[in-house]
Design an enzyme around this catalytic site. Structure first.
Site, PDB file in Angstrom:
ATOM      1  CE  LYS A 280      56.847  53.202  77.448  1.00  0.00           C
ATOM      2  NZ  LYS A 280      55.530  53.539  76.853  1.00  0.00           N
TER       3      LYS A 280
ATOM      4  CB  SER B 186      51.634  54.953  76.492  1.00  0.00           C
ATOM      5  OG  SER B 186      51.026  53.660  76.147  1.00  0.00           O
TER       6      SER B 186
ATOM      7  CB  SER C  26      52.651  51.160  77.488  1.00  0.00           C
ATOM      8  OG  SER C  26      53.247  52.038  76.930  1.00  0.00           O
TER       9      SER C  26
END
Lengths: 480, 496
Positions: free
Chosen positions: A78, A177, A153
Site C-alpha cells: 500500500k 481499512s 482505504s
C-alpha cells in the site's frame, strides 16, 4: 503456465523445479498489464522485481534451498509503507515526487525473508476513506464488478490480491481499512493486535489506531507473512515485545476455541443489509451445528464507537499531518511573494484532498482550547470503557463475530454524505479502539454476485487463536 | 509633601526610591541542553558546530512514517537534576505534543512533557545579601529542541539548520519566587553550576546550551495579586538576565507611575543597548492543542532505576562547602573550591594525603588556578599529580623552601613532569633553604659592604631598614637563605 494457489504449493513447485520466481513475477506483471483498468497499482517495479527473482532463482539453484520463508513471494505495498529509494505518496498530491530514504521495518523483514516487492498500490489519500474514492490518483475498481468500489482505504491492495496481481499485499488498518476492502473483494484481510507489527515506516494516519494489515487468498498464507513481519522493533516503542509465535506451524495444532459471542445490537442495527444479516445467522447455525457455542451478548456502546473513533483519529491525524507543510519535502505551492503563513495555507489547500482536509479541520477543532474536554477527553473515556468491556467479554468468550461491513460493496458515487460513509466502519472500528486483532473472512456471496465476509475478533495478542479459528471457519464454509 | 521627580533621572537611577512602594515578581525558565551523545528520540549526534544539516536522519527530519524512541540517558540526566534540586520524581511519565507550525519544527509539533513533568516541586538554594534563600521550583520537564532558522545568510531566503532539532532539553521552571534582578543573577549562576557539576549540560550560554527566559511583573507592595506579566527572551548571558530584568522592572514601574497599563507581551533583550523591545502581544498567543504523544509508550521509572542514579550522584557543591568549612577553611576559600566540580575533585584527592587543608586550598585557589586559567584547561587536565602537590606543600611546611620559591620556581618544572618529585627539583636547582651560617654570613657581608649609606642610616636609628637588608640577602641567596637565620645574623652584625 504459472498459476498461484498458495505459498506452500509455490515453494514446493520451486523446490521441485516445476516453476521459477522469474516465471511467477512475469505472470503477475502480465496480469497487472491485463488488469490495468482496475488502477490498483500506482507504480510497478517490473525490472527490479525480475532482477530480484532471477537472483533468487540462482541462489536456489546453487544452494538447493530457499533463501527464506518468503522466498520469491510476490508482494505489493500500500502506498503508505516506506520502501527505501522508492516513491511513497500516501496517494496524495502533497507527497508528489517524494522518495523514501529508508525501509519500513515490515519491508526490511519481508526483504530479508526473500520476498519480491512488485509495486506500490493505490489507496485513499493518507488512508482516509472507505471506498478508495479519495485517492489523488483516481479510483480503484472492484474486480468483481467494475461499477462498484473495492472498499478502502487499502482498496488497491485488496484488489491486487482479488484480481491475482500479486500473492499478498500489505495494507494498513486504522478503522477497518484492511478488513472492509477484504470484505468487498472476497479475500482474507487481517488487522493484527495493535503493536504486533512495527509501525516504523508506515505513514501515520492515527498513531494509536494504525496497524499494518495483510491481504491474502488464504489464512495459511497470511499466517506466514505475519510471523515474518511481526515482533518488537528498536524503532517503535509501541510495538509489542511479546515473542512472535510460529503462526503458520501452530495454525492447525492449537486447540480450536469454541466459545463465541456476537453483539445483539450489531445484528439489529438499522444500517445492516438484510441479506448480510441472514447469511450471518445461517453461519451461526453452521457453527453451532459443528460444536461451537455461539451466544448473543449486549453491547450498549455500539452507537458511540463511530463518533469516538472519528474524534480520536482525526485529533491524532491533525497533528500527524502537520509535517506536510511544504518546507522540507513534497509539494510546495509556487508563488514567491507570499508570507510564510500564506505558503502553508496554499500548500496544504492545494496538496490535500477534501476528505483529508475535513479530518484535519475536525481534529484541530476537537483539540482546541475550550472543546478539548467536551470531545477529546470524552472520546478517550469511551475508549477506556470499550477496553474494559473487551476484558469482560473475553473473560467469558474466545472470540466475537460480526458482519465485517453492514452493506456489500456499493457503487461509485453512491454514498456522498461523509457521515453515512463513516457508518460503513461501524463493525470494524471497535477492534482499533481496543487494539484487539480482527480478520475478515470471505465466506459469502451476495445475490448481486458481490462477495462479502464475516469479521472475527479475539483478545489482545491472541493473534494465533484468531488465525486458527479463522482457518477452521474457512474449512467449515468450504464443506457446506 | 508630594515632590515632582524629573523623568530621566528616575528612569535610570532612582528606581530604588520606589523600592518601598513596588515589588517585582520574577519567574525564570531555564532551558538546559543535555550533554547526551545522541538526540532525545533518535540516534543522531548532538555535537555542536557541525556543518548545517549533517546530523539529520529521516527521524530528525520528521520524514513520513518515522517514530521516536526515548533516549534513556536523557531521562537519567533529568532525574539527576531533579534529585539535586530536591524534586519529587514522577514514576509514570508520558510525553505530549505541542502543535504549531514553524519551518524549524520538522514535525509540526514539539514533543514535550505537558501535564506530567518528570520532576515536580523542589528548590535551588542561592546566596543573597541577606543570607541563603531557597528558590522554589515548579517543575523540571524533558522536551526536544527545535532546529535553527537563520535569517541573515541569504537575502531572499531563510535558511534552516536541523542539526539541533531533537536535541534533549530540560526546562527548569521556578515558581514566581524571585524578587530582584540580583536574585535572578544568583539563581541562574547556581543552576549553571549545578548542571555543570552534574555533568548533564556544558552550561555554555553563548552557544545556547543554557538559555533563560524571564517572566517579570511588578505590583504594589502588600498586594497579593500578581501584576501583568511580560516574558523576556534572548538572554544569552547571566549578565544579560540581570540587566534585562533591571530594565523591565524600571520600565514597568515607570508605566504604572504614569498611570499607564502594562501590556502582556513577549519582549526581547537587546544587549547593545541594555533595553528590551516587544516582539509580540500575548493576545496573539497560539493554541498549542496539547495532547498525549501517541507514538511513544508511557514509561514507568522503577525504584531501582532512581536509586541507582541517586547512588551515583556526586556530592553537591553546597554539601562540600559545608564540609570544607568544618575542616577549617574560610567561607571564601570553601566557596572558591566549589565553583567547579573539577576543582573540588582535585582538592578532595589532595586532602586524602595531607592535613594541611588551608595550605592545599591556598595552592589550588592561587597558583594552580592561575596556571589552569592561563593554559585554558580545567583541573582534570592539570598535569600535576595530587601527590606532587602534597609533597610540595610538605616541603614548604617543613621550611625546606619558601612558598614563593615553591610556586614560582619549582611548580612550573613539576607541571607536565609527573615522574619528578618536588625534592628532586629543588635539589637539582639548588633551591633548598639553608641555615648554614657561614654561607649566610658571606651573603650578609656582601650586602653590608655594598650598602654603606643604608648601614649608616640604620645605625643612626632607622631600624626599619632591616627588611631591606633581609630582602637583599634573600635575593643573593636566590631564596635559599632561611629568613629567620638571616634576620638573626644581620641584627648581630649591625648591632655589633
Amino acid at each position: 503456465m504459472f498459476s498461484f494457489t498458495s505459498i506452500k504449493d509455490y515453494h514446493a513447485d520451486l523446490l521441485h523445479g516445476r516453476t521459477t520466481c522469474v516465471a511467477a513475477v512475469q505472470y503477475f506483471l502480465a496480469q497487472i498489464a491485463t488488469k490495468k483498468h482496475l488502477n490498483a497499482f500506482l507504480e510497478v517495479y517490473a525490472e527490479e522485481a525480475l532482477a530480484r527473482a532471477a537472483q533468487l532463482d540462482d541462489s536456489l539453484t546453487e544452494s538447493g534451498s530457499l533463501q527464506g520463508p518468503l522466498h520469491g513471494v510476490v508482494i505489493g505495498l500500500k502506498d503508505v509503507i516506506c520502501y527505501k529509494d522508492h516513491a511513497v505518496t500516501a496517494a496524495s498530491k502533497i507527497l508528489e515526487g517524494f522518495t523514501s530514504i529508508y525501509n519500513a521495518t515490515a519491508v526490511e523483514r519481508l526483504l530479508a525473508a526473500g520476498a519480491v516487492i512488485i509495486g506500490r498500490q493505490n489507496c485513499d489519500e493518507f488512508a482516509m476513506g472507505s471506498s478508495n474514492e479519495n485517492s489523488a490518483y483516481g479510483n480503484v475498481l472492484n474486480d468483481a464488478d467494475n461499477d462498484r468500489v473495492p472498499g478502502g482505504s487499502s482498496g488497491g491492495s485488496a484488489v491486487a490480491v482479488q484480481a491475482g496481481l500479486c500473492m499478498v499485499s500489505l495494507g494498513s488498518d486504522t478503522g477497518g481499512s484492511v478488513r472492509q476492502p477484504a470484505d468487498f473483494c472476497g479475500i482474507v484481510g487481517m488487522k493484527p493486535t495493535y503493536g504486533r507489527i512495527s509501525r516504523y515506516g508506515l505513514i501515520a494516519y492515527a498513531s494509536s489506531f494504525d496497524q499494518i494489515g495483510i491481504f491474502a487468498r488464504s489464512v495459511p498464507d497470511l499466517a506466514i507473512v505475519l510471523e515474518i513481519i511481526a515482533g518488537k522493533d528498536a524503532y517503535d516503542s509501541t510495538a509489542s515485545a511479546t515473542p512472535v509465535e510460529s503462526y503458520s506451524h501452530l495454525l492447525h495444532q492449537v486447540a480450536t476455541p469454541k466459545r463465541i459471542a456476537y453483539f445483539r445490537q450489531a445484528l439489529e442495527h438499522a444500517a445492516l443489509d438484510p441479506e448480510i444479516a441472514a447469511a450471518f445467522r445461517s453461519f451461526i447455525k453452521t457453527l453451532t451445528d459443528n460444536g461451537y457455542e455461539v451466544e448473543p451478548i449486549d453491547f450498549e456502546y455500539l452507537d458511540y464507537v463511530v463518533p469516538a473513533y472519528y474524534v480520536l483519529t482525526t485529533a491524532e491525524a491533525s497533528s500527524n499531518l502537520s509535517r506536510y507543510d511544504g518546507v522540507k519535502y513534497g509539494y510546495r505551492s509556487n508563488g514567491n511573494d507570499v508570507s510564510l503563513t500564506q505558503m502553508y495555507n496554499k500548500t496544504r489547500t492545494e496538496g490535500f484532498g477534501k476528505e483529508v482536509q475535513r479530518r484535519i479541520l475536525l481534529g484541530t477543532f476537537v483539540l482546541s482550547a475550550g472543546y478539548f474536554d467536551a470531545y477529546f477527553t470524552k472520546a478517550q473515556k469511551v475508549r477506556y470503557l470499550l477496553v474494559e468491556k473487551t476484558k469482560e467479554i473475553f473473560s467469558q468468550f474466545d472470540a466475537i463475530i460480526s458482519p465485517t461491513v453492514p452493506s456489500p460493496a456499493f457503487k461509485f458515487g453512491e454514498i456522498s454524505d461523509p457521515i453515512e460513509m463513516f457508518l460503513a466502519d461501524i463493525y470494524t472500528v471497535f477492534a482499533n479502539l481496543t487494539g484487539i486483532p480482527a480478520i475478515s473472512l470471505p465466506l459469502f456471496i451476495h445475490s448481486n454476485n458481490i462477495p462479502f465476509g464475516m469479521q472475527v475478533m479475539t483478545f489482545q495478542e491472541n493473534d494465533l487463536c484468531l488465525l486458527s479459528l479463522s482457518e477452521q471457519m474457512m474449512q467449515l464454509a468450504s464443506k457446506k | 509633601m508630594l515632590q515632582l521627580i524629573p523623568l530621566q533621572p528616575f528612569i535610570t537611577r532612582n528606581t530604588m526610591s520606589f523600592a518601598d512602594k513596588y515589588e517585582a515578581v520574577i519567574g525564570l525558565e531555564v532551558h538546559a541542553q543535555l550533554a547526551t551523545a545522541s538526540k532525545l528520540f533518535c540516534g543522531d549526534s548532538t555535537a555542536f558546530g557541525a556543518a548545517p544539516n549533517t546530523h539529520v536522519s529521516a527521524i530528525t527530519l520528521g520524514h513520513p512514517g518515522t517514530l521516536p524512541m526515548t533516549n534513556k540517558k536523557a531521562v537519567e540526566y533529568a532525574i539527576k537534576m531533579g534529585l539535586a534540586c530536591h524534586c519529587e520524581i514522577e514514576r509514570y511519565n508520558y510525553f505530549a505534543r505541542k502543535n504549531y507550525f514553524y519551518p524549524d519544527l520538522p514535525k509540526g509539533y514539539q514533543v514535550s512533557q505537558h501535564t506530567t513533568p518528570i520532576c515536580k516541586g523542589g528548590y535551588v538554594m542561592i546566596k543573597t545579601e541577606t543570607g541563603n534563600r531557597d528558590i522554589q521550583l515548579n517543575r523540571i520537564h524533558l522536551e526536544e529542541d527545535a532546529g535553527k532558522s537563520i535569517h541573515d545568510i541569504e537575502e531572499d531566503y531563510t535558511c534552516v539548520d536541523y542539526n539541533r532539532a531533537g536535541t534533549p532539553l530540560i526546562e527548569i521552571v521556578t515558581e514566581p519566587d524571585l524578587h530582584t534582578a540580583d536574585e535572578a543573577y544568583q539563581y541562574v549562576t547556581e543552576v549553571r553550576r549545578l548542571v555543570r557539576w552534574l555533568g548533564i549540560c556544558d552550561g555554555n550560554m553563548e552557544e545556547g546550551s543554557l538559555r533563560c527566559d524571564a517572566n517579570v511583573s511588578v505590583r504594589l507592595k502588600g498586594e497579593t495579586k500578581l501584576g501583568t506579566k511580560v516574558e523576556v527572551k534572548n538572554l544569552n548571558s547571566i549578565r544579560n538576565v540581570k540587566r534585562a530584568i533591571e530594565y523591565e522592572i524600571t520600565r514597568m514601574i515607570n508605566l504604572l507611575e504614569k498611570g499607564e497599563r502594562i501590556i502582556q507581551q513577549t519582549r526581547s533583550f537587546d544587549a547593545s543597548t541594555d533595553t528590551t523591545f516587544a516582539i509580540r502581544d500575548k493576545e496573539e498567543a497560539n493554541d498549542y492543542r496539547y495532547f498525549p504523544e501517541p507514538d511513544l509508550s508511557p514509561f514507568h521509572l522503577s525504584e531501582s532505576f532512581i536509586q541507582n542514579i541517586q547512588e551515583a550522584q556526586p556530592a553537591l557543591p553546597y554539601e562540600l562547602q559545608e564540609k570544607y568549612k568544618v575542616a577549617g577553611l574560610s567561607e571564601y576559600d570553601a566557596a572558591q573550591l566549589c565553583t567547579e566540580k573539577e576543582i573540588s575533585d582535585y582538592y578532595n584527592k589532595v586532602i586524602k594525603h595531607t592535613t594541611h587543608y588551608k595550605a592545599a586550598a591556598n595552592w589550588i585557589n592561587g597558583p594552580l588556578r592561575q596556571h589552569v586559567n592561563d593554559a585554558k584547561i580545567t583541573f582534570d587536565q592539570l598535569q600535576l599529580s595530587p601527590l606532587q602537590l602534597v609533597a610540595l606543600i610538605q616541603m614548604v611546611e617543613d621550611g625546606k623552601v619558601n612558598f614563593s620559591v615553591a610556586s614560582q620556581r619549582i611548580l612550573p618544572v613539576l607541571i607536565g613532569n609527573e615522574e619528578l618529585t618536588p625534592l628532586e627539583v629543588a635539589t637539582e636547582m639548588n633551591l633548598l633553604q639553608t641555615s648554614n651560617s657561614s654561607e649566610i654570613e658571606n651573603w650578609i657581608d656582601e650586602v653590608i659592604k655594598n650598602m654603606p649609606d643604608k648601614v649608616t642610616e640604620y645605625k643612626r636609628g632607622k631600624k626599619g631598614l632591616i627588611g631591606l637588608f633581609v630582602g637583599e640577602v634573600k635575593k643573593r641567596s636566590k631564596g635559599k637563605a632561611d629568613p629567620k637565620a638571616v634576620t638573626d645574623l644581620l641584627q648581630q652584625k649591625l648591632n655589633a
